[in-house]
Design an enzyme around this catalytic site. Structure first.
Site, PDB file in Angstrom:
ATOM      1  CG  HIS A   1       0.851 -17.983   5.515  1.00  0.00           C
ATOM      2  ND1 HIS A   1       0.254 -17.280   6.291  1.00  0.00           N
ATOM      3  CD2 HIS A   1       2.196 -17.775   5.518  1.00  0.00           C
ATOM      4  CE1 HIS A   1       1.259 -16.364   7.178  1.00  0.00           C
ATOM      5  NE2 HIS A   1       2.408 -16.923   6.553  1.00  0.00           N
TER       6      HIS A   1
ATOM      7  N   PRO B   1     -10.498  -4.700   3.809  1.00  0.00           N
ATOM      8  CG  PRO B   1      -8.868  -3.744   5.439  1.00  0.00           C
ATOM      9  CD  PRO B   1     -10.121  -3.510   4.614  1.00  0.00           C
TER      10      PRO B   1
ATOM     11  CE  LYS C   1     -10.079 -13.158  -1.993  1.00  0.00           C
ATOM     12  NZ  LYS C   1      -8.811 -13.644  -1.845  1.00  0.00           N
TER      13      LYS C   1
ATOM     14  CE1 TYR D   1      -8.200 -14.549   4.089  1.00  0.00           C
ATOM     15  CE2 TYR D   1      -6.071 -15.820   3.255  1.00  0.00           C
ATOM     16  CZ  TYR D   1      -6.770 -14.954   3.972  1.00  0.00           C
ATOM     17  OH  TYR D   1      -5.835 -14.043   4.632  1.00  0.00           O
TER      18      TYR D   1
HETATM   19  C1  FAD Z   1      -4.360   2.187   4.303  1.00  0.00           C
HETATM   20  C2  FAD Z   1      -4.497   0.867   3.196  1.00  0.00           C
HETATM   21  C3  FAD Z   1      -4.406  -0.696   3.735  1.00  0.00           C
HETATM   22  C4  FAD Z   1      -4.748  -1.435   2.645  1.00  0.00           C
HETATM   23  N1  FAD Z   1      -4.276  -2.854   3.344  1.00  0.00           N
HETATM   24  C5  FAD Z   1      -4.865  -3.768   2.493  1.00  0.00           C
HETATM   25  C6  FAD Z   1      -4.551  -5.151   2.939  1.00  0.00           C
HETATM   26  O1  FAD Z   1      -4.373  -5.435   4.093  1.00  0.00           O
HETATM   27  N2  FAD Z   1      -4.798  -6.169   2.105  1.00  0.00           N
HETATM   28  C7  FAD Z   1      -5.057  -5.936   0.699  1.00  0.00           C
HETATM   29  O2  FAD Z   1      -5.290  -6.701   0.023  1.00  0.00           O
HETATM   30  N3  FAD Z   1      -5.319  -4.791   0.302  1.00  0.00           N
HETATM   31  C8  FAD Z   1      -5.107  -3.541   1.109  1.00  0.00           C
HETATM   32  N4  FAD Z   1      -5.091  -2.465   0.738  1.00  0.00           N
HETATM   33  C9  FAD Z   1      -5.344  -2.247  -0.809  1.00  0.00           C
HETATM   34  C10 FAD Z   1      -4.505  -2.293  -1.585  1.00  0.00           C
HETATM   35  O3  FAD Z   1      -3.133  -1.533  -0.872  1.00  0.00           O
HETATM   36  C11 FAD Z   1      -4.602  -1.677  -3.049  1.00  0.00           C
HETATM   37  O4  FAD Z   1      -5.747  -2.429  -3.245  1.00  0.00           O
HETATM   38  C12 FAD Z   1      -3.584  -1.639  -3.834  1.00  0.00           C
HETATM   39  O5  FAD Z   1      -2.905  -0.284  -3.656  1.00  0.00           O
HETATM   40  C13 FAD Z   1      -4.022  -1.279  -5.314  1.00  0.00           C
HETATM   41  O6  FAD Z   1      -3.164  -0.837  -6.150  1.00  0.00           O
HETATM   42  P1  FAD Z   1      -3.473   0.401  -7.175  1.00  0.00           P
HETATM   43  O7  FAD Z   1      -2.040   0.382  -8.052  1.00  0.00           O
HETATM   44  O8  FAD Z   1      -4.619  -0.056  -8.063  1.00  0.00           O
HETATM   45  O9  FAD Z   1      -3.505   1.789  -6.564  1.00  0.00           O
HETATM   46  P2  FAD Z   1      -2.667   2.542  -5.436  1.00  0.00           P
HETATM   47  O10 FAD Z   1      -1.517   1.706  -4.702  1.00  0.00           O
HETATM   48  O11 FAD Z   1      -3.237   3.623  -4.717  1.00  0.00           O
HETATM   49  O12 FAD Z   1      -1.783   3.505  -6.486  1.00  0.00           O
HETATM   50  C14 FAD Z   1      -2.158   4.407  -7.192  1.00  0.00           C
HETATM   51  C15 FAD Z   1      -0.874   5.173  -7.483  1.00  0.00           C
HETATM   52  O13 FAD Z   1      -1.530   6.304  -8.264  1.00  0.00           O
HETATM   53  C16 FAD Z   1      -1.039   7.596  -7.744  1.00  0.00           C
HETATM   54  N5  FAD Z   1      -2.066   8.939  -8.216  1.00  0.00           N
HETATM   55  C17 FAD Z   1      -3.012   8.928  -7.532  1.00  0.00           C
HETATM   56  N6  FAD Z   1      -3.767  10.150  -8.006  1.00  0.00           N
HETATM   57  C18 FAD Z   1      -2.726  10.457  -9.013  1.00  0.00           C
HETATM   58  C19 FAD Z   1      -2.975  11.464 -10.016  1.00  0.00           C
HETATM   59  N7  FAD Z   1      -4.067  12.432  -9.989  1.00  0.00           N
HETATM   60  N8  FAD Z   1      -1.816  11.632 -10.993  1.00  0.00           N
HETATM   61  C20 FAD Z   1      -0.770  10.886 -10.802  1.00  0.00           C
HETATM   62  N9  FAD Z   1      -0.958   9.877 -10.141  1.00  0.00           N
HETATM   63  C21 FAD Z   1      -1.749   9.785  -9.350  1.00  0.00           C
HETATM   64  C22 FAD Z   1      -0.745   7.727  -6.170  1.00  0.00           C
HETATM   65  O14 FAD Z   1       0.252   8.126  -5.921  1.00  0.00           O
HETATM   66  C23 FAD Z   1      -0.234   5.985  -6.303  1.00  0.00           C
HETATM   67  O15 FAD Z   1       1.043   5.759  -6.544  1.00  0.00           O
HETATM   68  C24 FAD Z   1      -4.952  -1.212   1.609  1.00  0.00           C
HETATM   69  C25 FAD Z   1      -5.110   0.018   1.233  1.00  0.00           C
HETATM   70  C26 FAD Z   1      -4.905   1.171   1.884  1.00  0.00           C
HETATM   71  C27 FAD Z   1      -5.065   2.507   1.243  1.00  0.00           C
END
Ligand code: FAD
Length: 390
Positions: A72, A293, A297, A385
């Site tokens: 985009h 969101p 980011k 952005y």
């Molecule tokens: C509903 C929602 C909508 C979103 N929409 C957007 C968006 O539109 N745009 C955007 O940029 N970002 C969005 N985000 C944010 C984005 O999805 C996150 O920033 C991203 O998932 C971060 O990745 P992560 O791997 O750090 O964490 P996560 O994706 O949360 O992964 C963490 C992992 O750790 C595991 N875990 C948790 N606790 C434990 C434990 N005690 N023991 C073992 N494993 C554990 C979980 O099961 C999970 O698989 C959204 C988030 C949510 C919740």
């Protein structure tokens, strides 16, 4: 069991870090409390900065993203009956973002990990990091009624906002900074063509709306809702009506509706934990920070954390030096706070805040008016952005 880096969490942060380590010949094990299907059932982000795209390429899992992702060059802001297009490509000297769903990206990383022999332990309950203040950290977990122990050099806390890693440092001087917004986003995913080839952010007197997408056949739409709303109270028809009411008439009439595949309400929050390092434990991604969101980011910040941490880990293992790991927290936080600021400002600009009163509303309208006519203001928005440099 023994590994070099124990990674807690198999979301995008843990998977990207694990793959970069595996590619560099650094042994790692990923633990997650749920299974692959559960993780892939979570509908989340979909806009990737160039830095994130580059990182996916470095993992070796970027092929499908390039084939199916949609580059985009701009996005539009709708307010007071007009639309302003932010031409990211032109304003940033050729930069763009890629629309590709987090679900697909996570599946690609999982498949690549499996193909390259990486070890992931799913359904690990009671995962706990131990002794990261000392020289011999380890992680324990339970699986099938048996307690296991993984000895390691370092622990990466990639376990999201509700994980165990940040909870484990609550009495170790961690400082939390938080802002909670007085509304949430009701999101609907449907297999219908997007209303527009780019994203549309709408500020309307009924509240914010976002026209987003995952592919040419799959749309993701959002509307601002009060925190008291429950998803069960929103039929698909009510959602489509509300979305159309918040869009300019010529856009609204083009919205193609269909049954929802997924519908959920997400509260909006800004959050940062400092520092990101506690001895041999490092916080990464949502474990350390959350953004609303609006600026797209969250996932992208996870990628920049992974980049900085991986650089430190590479140096640690190849040159036996701590210097990269010593500066991980400071380097990552500088970029995190800039993304926090941008996400907060986009949120404040595009949503309706009933408590801000008539003065607040006038200031918001004036800022949108300024943005629509100032190349300097548009350039600042575009630069943020597409993503600030790592
Ligand atoms: C509903 C929602 C909508 C979103 N929409 C957007 C968006 O539109 N745009 C955007 O940029 N970002 C969005 N985000 C944010 C984005 O999805 C996150 O920033 C991203 O998932 C971060 O990745 P992560 O791997 O750090 O964490 P996560 O994706 O949360 O992964 C963490 C992992 O750790 C595991 N875990 C948790 N606790 C434990 C434990 N005690 N023991 C073992 N494993 C554990 C979980 O099961 C999970 O698989 C959204 C988030 C949510 C919740």
């Amino acid at each position: 069991m023994r590994t070099q880096v124990a990674i807690i969490g198999s979301g995008p942060s843990g998977l990207m870090l694990g793959q970069l380590l595996t590619n560099a010949g650094i042994d790692n094990i990923i633990l997650d409390r749920v299974d692959r299907d559960y993780i892939l059932g979570r509908i989340r982000a979909g806009v990737l900065e160039q830095g994130m795209v580059d990182l996916m390429d470095r993992t070796g899992a970027g092929a499908r993203m390039h084939k199916e992702g949609l580059p985009h060059d701009g996005f539009s802001l709708s307010f007071s009956g007009r639309m302003t297009r932010i031409d990211m490509n032109k304003l940033t000297g050729g930069k763009r973002v890629m629309v590709y769903g987090q679900t697909e990206l996570t599946a690609d990383l999982m498949d690549h990990r499996a193909a390259t022999g990486g070890v992931t332990i799913y359904n690990a309950s009671g995962v706990t990091p131990h002794d990261f203040d000392g020289d011999s950290p380890y992680v324990t977990y339970e699986k099938d009624g048996v307690t296991h122990r993984i000895d390691c050099d370092l622990i990466a806390g990639c376990d999201g906002f509700h994980g165990v890693c940040r909870a484990s440092v609550q009495d170790k001087g961690v400082q939390n900074f938080e802002k909670v917004y007085p509304f949430g986003w009701l999101g609907l995913l449907a297999d219908v063509p997007p209303v527009h080839h780019e994203l549309i952010y709408a500020n309307h007197e009924r509240g914010f709306a976002l026209c987003s997408q995952r592919s040419k056949e799959r749309s993701r739409y959002y509307v601002q809702v009060p925190l008291s709303d429950e998803v069960e109270g929103w039929s698909d028809d009510a959602f489509w009506d509300e979305l159309r009411a918040r869009l300019p008439a010529d856009v609204a009439e083009k919205v193609v509706t269909g049954p929802s595949i997924e519908k959920s309400i997400a509260p909006l929050r800004s959050f940062v934990a400092e520092p990101l390092r506690f001895g041999r434990l490092f916080l990464v991604g949502d474990a350390a920070h959350i953004v609303p969101p609006t600026g797209a980011k969250g996932l992208n910040l996870a990628a920049s954390d992974v980049h900085y941490l991986f650089e430190g880990l590479q140096e640690f293992y190849s040159d036996k030096k701590w210097s990269g790991l010593d500066v991980y927290s400071e380097r990552a936080l500088r970029r995190i706070w800039k993304a926090e600021r941008f996400s907060w400002s986009m949120t404040m600009l595009m949503h309706r805040f009933p408590d801000e009163g008539a003065f607040g509303q006038k200031v918001q309208e004036s800022e949108l008016d300024y943005l629509s006519s100032s190349t300097a203001a548009q350039t600042a928005m575009a630069e943020n952005y597409v993503g600030l440099p790592y």
